[in-house]
Design an enzyme around this catalytic site. Sequence first.
Site, short mmCIF file in Angstrom:
data_model
loop_
_atom_site.label_atom_id
_atom_site.label_comp_id
_atom_site.label_asym_id
_atom_site.label_seq_id
_atom_site.Cartn_x
_atom_site.Cartn_y
_atom_site.Cartn_z
N ASP A 29 0.79 -1.31 -0.18
CA ASP A 29 -0.14 0.01 -0.10
C ASP A 29 0.84 1.23 -0.10
OD1 ASP A 29 -1.61 2.21 1.05
OD2 ASP A 29 -3.17 0.62 1.40
N ILE A 30 0.50 2.14 -0.88
CA ILE A 30 1.79 3.28 -0.96
C ILE A 30 1.40 4.21 0.24
CG2 ILE A 30 2.03 3.27 -3.51
CD1 ILE A 30 -0.12 5.46 -3.60
N GLU A 88 -12.73 2.80 -2.33
CA GLU A 88 -11.84 4.09 -3.22
C GLU A 88 -11.20 3.56 -4.38
OE1 GLU A 88 -8.37 4.95 -0.84
OE2 GLU A 88 -9.52 5.71 1.10
N HIS A 93 -10.14 -6.00 -3.58
CA HIS A 93 -8.66 -5.93 -2.79
C HIS A 93 -8.74 -6.39 -1.32
CE1 HIS A 93 -9.92 -1.77 -2.69
NE2 HIS A 93 -9.08 -1.58 -1.63
N HIS A 95 -6.48 -5.68 2.07
CA HIS A 95 -5.55 -5.18 3.08
C HIS A 95 -5.01 -6.24 4.16
CE1 HIS A 95 -6.15 -0.90 2.06
NE2 HIS A 95 -7.46 -1.21 1.61
#
Length: 132
Positions: A29-30, A88, A93, A95
């Site tokens: 994750d950026i 978002e 996805h 996390h």
Amino acid sequence: MATIFTRIAQGEIPSYKCAETSEFYAFLDINPLVKGHTLCIPRREVDYIFDMDDDEIGRFQQFAKHVAQAIKAAFPCVKVGEAVLGLEVPHAHIHLIPMQTERDMNFNNPKLQLSAEEMQQVADAIYKEFTK
């Protein structure tokens, strides 16, 4: 038009790769909550995780499990938490977040600011454990 995650999985947009198979891809994750915060995605573009068929979602969870094990080996923690939000980016996805306490899973916490070199080191550590 392809989602940003599809473009990342296809290599069109750079990412910090942590793990991959022909069907799934994992990258950092950026805006990580903690070191090792990783996203797992299906390469196939699907918006909502619960739109995946039973077999595919089972394989996706197995992939996430193996990535979580690699994260825990690379970054010792009490547990690796899993969160599915998906508002978002319109691409399913998961996390995966190394946790020392449940507070580590609070998405309202300030995000870490890691250098590109630090991000690459984190990704390399997870990838090394994943490929063992």
